[in-house]
Design an enzyme around this catalytic site. Structure first.
Site, PDB file in Angstrom:
ATOM      1  N   ASP A   1       0.771  -1.208  -0.466  1.00 29.75           N
ATOM      2  CA  ASP A   1       0.033   0.255  -0.200  1.00 29.75           C
ATOM      3  C   ASP A   1       1.029   1.289  -0.419  1.00 29.75           C
ATOM      4  OD1 ASP A   1       0.532  -0.436   2.041  1.00 29.75           O
ATOM      5  OD2 ASP A   1      -1.005   0.526   3.365  1.00 29.75           O
TER       6      ASP A   1
ATOM      7  N   GLU B   1      10.940  -3.863  13.276  1.00 27.95           N
ATOM      8  CA  GLU B   1      11.747  -3.280  12.262  1.00 27.95           C
ATOM      9  C   GLU B   1      12.908  -2.910  13.323  1.00 27.95           C
ATOM     10  OE1 GLU B   1       9.214  -2.189  12.248  1.00 27.95           O
ATOM     11  OE2 GLU B   1       8.176  -0.994  10.551  1.00 27.95           O
TER      12      GLU B   1
HETATM   13  C1  UGA Z   1       2.812  -0.602   9.206  1.00 28.92           C
HETATM   14  C2  UGA Z   1       4.137  -0.748   8.906  1.00 28.92           C
HETATM   15  O1  UGA Z   1       4.859   0.000   7.546  1.00 28.92           O
HETATM   16  C3  UGA Z   1       4.229  -2.664   8.704  1.00 28.92           C
HETATM   17  O2  UGA Z   1       5.563  -2.531   7.531  1.00 28.92           O
HETATM   18  C4  UGA Z   1       4.183  -2.885   9.817  1.00 28.92           C
HETATM   19  O3  UGA Z   1       4.062  -4.559   9.041  1.00 28.92           O
HETATM   20  C5  UGA Z   1       2.689  -2.652  10.432  1.00 28.92           C
HETATM   21  O4  UGA Z   1       2.795  -1.374  10.336  1.00 28.92           O
HETATM   22  C6  UGA Z   1       2.962  -3.806  11.128  1.00 28.92           C
HETATM   23  O5  UGA Z   1       1.870  -3.214  12.364  1.00 28.92           O
HETATM   24  O6  UGA Z   1       3.271  -4.898  11.008  1.00 28.92           O
HETATM   25  P1  UGA Z   1       0.841  -0.662   7.916  1.00 28.92           P
HETATM   26  O7  UGA Z   1       0.132   0.140   7.107  1.00 28.92           O
HETATM   27  O8  UGA Z   1      -0.245  -0.573   9.543  1.00 28.92           O
HETATM   28  O9  UGA Z   1       2.151  -1.189   8.352  1.00 28.92           O
HETATM   29  O10 UGA Z   1       0.319  -1.909   7.722  1.00 28.92           O
HETATM   30  P2  UGA Z   1      -0.703  -2.791   6.420  1.00 28.92           P
HETATM   31  O11 UGA Z   1      -0.069  -1.824   5.921  1.00 28.92           O
HETATM   32  O12 UGA Z   1      -1.371  -3.347   6.589  1.00 28.92           O
HETATM   33  O13 UGA Z   1       0.233  -4.300   6.493  1.00 28.92           O
HETATM   34  C7  UGA Z   1       1.806  -4.755   6.439  1.00 28.92           C
HETATM   35  C8  UGA Z   1       1.919  -5.729   5.076  1.00 28.92           C
HETATM   36  O14 UGA Z   1       1.363  -6.750   5.743  1.00 28.92           O
HETATM   37  C9  UGA Z   1       1.123  -5.285   3.350  1.00 28.92           C
HETATM   38  O15 UGA Z   1       1.431  -5.599   2.489  1.00 28.92           O
HETATM   39  C10 UGA Z   1       0.108  -5.690   3.908  1.00 28.92           C
HETATM   40  O16 UGA Z   1      -0.834  -6.212   2.327  1.00 28.92           O
HETATM   41  C11 UGA Z   1       0.404  -7.024   4.341  1.00 28.92           C
HETATM   42  N1  UGA Z   1      -0.702  -7.977   5.491  1.00 28.92           N
HETATM   43  C12 UGA Z   1      -1.418  -7.067   6.297  1.00 28.92           C
HETATM   44  C13 UGA Z   1      -0.724  -9.071   5.185  1.00 28.92           C
HETATM   45  O17 UGA Z   1      -0.082  -9.777   4.550  1.00 28.92           O
HETATM   46  N2  UGA Z   1      -1.976  -9.823   6.025  1.00 28.92           N
HETATM   47  C14 UGA Z   1      -2.556  -8.540   6.531  1.00 28.92           C
HETATM   48  O18 UGA Z   1      -3.612  -9.671   7.619  1.00 28.92           O
HETATM   49  C15 UGA Z   1      -2.435  -7.513   7.012  1.00 28.92           C
HETATM   50 MN    MN Z   2       1.004   0.218   4.905  1.00 26.49          MN
END
Ligand code: UGA
Ligand code: MN
Length: 300
Positions: A164, A250
């Protein structure tokens, strides 16, 4: 007298035309290059010869992704960016028990060198407040180690590219020269317009952040890259579930492979934002029909 003049004129006319055409053709020739082409003299033994360009390090982008209404839109934006980056290998890891048809079809048409993996997040970890994509990033790391197990590692750089975020093309130029671990600012994150590593005399000396400044590496997942060599020589460096908190993934990972003093600042000593931690709004599907569905089934 008049007829003699006329006949002379008609005899000369074709010649005049030929001369005009030849002059015109000559002026249309491309100008010689401003810098002369290198001249390789057989007598120039011992002079430095032009060397072939070293191969570009491959950028491996690990992207965790999961099924939701905006998934294909996110992946489309990402592929449109990645397609413009030379020598990039996309490791797309689905958070799912099997490869989905949507993602498989999408990747087959994406026009990018890619690897399609999948691993489901255990149900107990799918809760708000817990770190996301731990298993998926580890699956990407395992694939990288596996692939380079037997051959001498070609130059490469690993980068965690969430599906995203928004990535400028300049970012890839910056990370390509990573020797061990490089870092740069990330926009729209941590409750601020940006977070960034603070740099003095070319070294990272601290962090500009508004959130948990006590983090050893106060940086988002989108703010660093690691050389393939470092990944391969630290096979035990993985993302951990036990004891991990959101926002600490991280730091927990970077602690295993580097130190703050060792970090290589990119993006003009960490003064430029080349990646944004954008988050897509949850879509409103309140008017999706339960009955009287559309007559065609459309993948969105
Ligand atoms: C923040 C950080 O930028 C992420 O790198 C981190 O993994 C995340 O927090 C975290 O809390 O662990 P955020 O925008 O809140 O990011 O997280 P998302 O963008 O919703 O998820 C990070 C990545 O994991 C995305 O590529 C998303 O597609 C993937 N994801 C998310 C999954 O593969 N499974 C899930 O259930 C949720
Ligand atoms: Mn994100």
């Amino acid at each position: 007298m008049k007829s003699v003049l006329f006949s002379r004129f008609f005899i000369l006319l074709p010649w005049i035309l030929i001369v005009i055409i030849m002059l015109d053709v000559d002026t249309r020739r491309p100008a010689p290059p401003l810098t002369p082409r290198p001249y390789f003299s057989p007598y120039a033994v011992g002079r430095p010869q032009p060397q072939p360009e070293p191969p570009l390090p491959t950028i491996y982008a690990i992207t965790p992704t999961y099924s939701r209404p905006v998934q294909k839109a996110e992946l489309t934006r990402l592929a449109n960016t990645f397609r413009q980056v030379a020598q990039l290998h996309w490791i797309l890891v689905e958070d799912a028990a099997a490869r989905s048809e949507l993602v498989s079809r999408f990747l087959a048409r994406a026009g990018l060198p890619s690897t399609h993996l999948h691993v489901p997040t255990p149900r107990r970890y799918k809760r708000p407040g817990l770190p996301r994509a731990t298993e998926q990033r580890n699956a990407g790391l395992a694939w990288l180690s596996q692939r380079h197990q037997h051959q001498r590692a070609q130059p490469g750089v690993l980068f965690f590219a969430d599906d995203d975020n928004t990535y400028s093309l300049e970012l890839f130029q910056e990370m390509r020269t990573t020797r061990k671990v490089s870092v740069w600012p990330v926009g729209l994150v941590g409750g601020r317009r940006y977070e960034r590593p603070l740099v003095e005399n070319g070294k990272v000396v601290g962090w500009y952040t508004g959130w948990r400044a006590d983090r050893p590496f106060a940086i988002d997942m989108a703010g660093f890259a690691v050389s393939l060599q470092v990944i391969l020589s630290n096979p035990k460096a993985v993302f951990k579930r036990r004891g991990s908190q959101p926002g600490m993934q991280e730091s927990d990972f970077l602690k295993q492979i580097t130190t703050v003093e060792e970090l290589e600042p990119k993006a003009s000593n960490c003064t430029k934002v080349l990646v944004w931690h954008t988050r897509t709004e949850k879509v409103n599907l309140a008017n999706e029909p339960k009955y009287h569905l559309d007559t065609v089934k459309i993948e969105v």
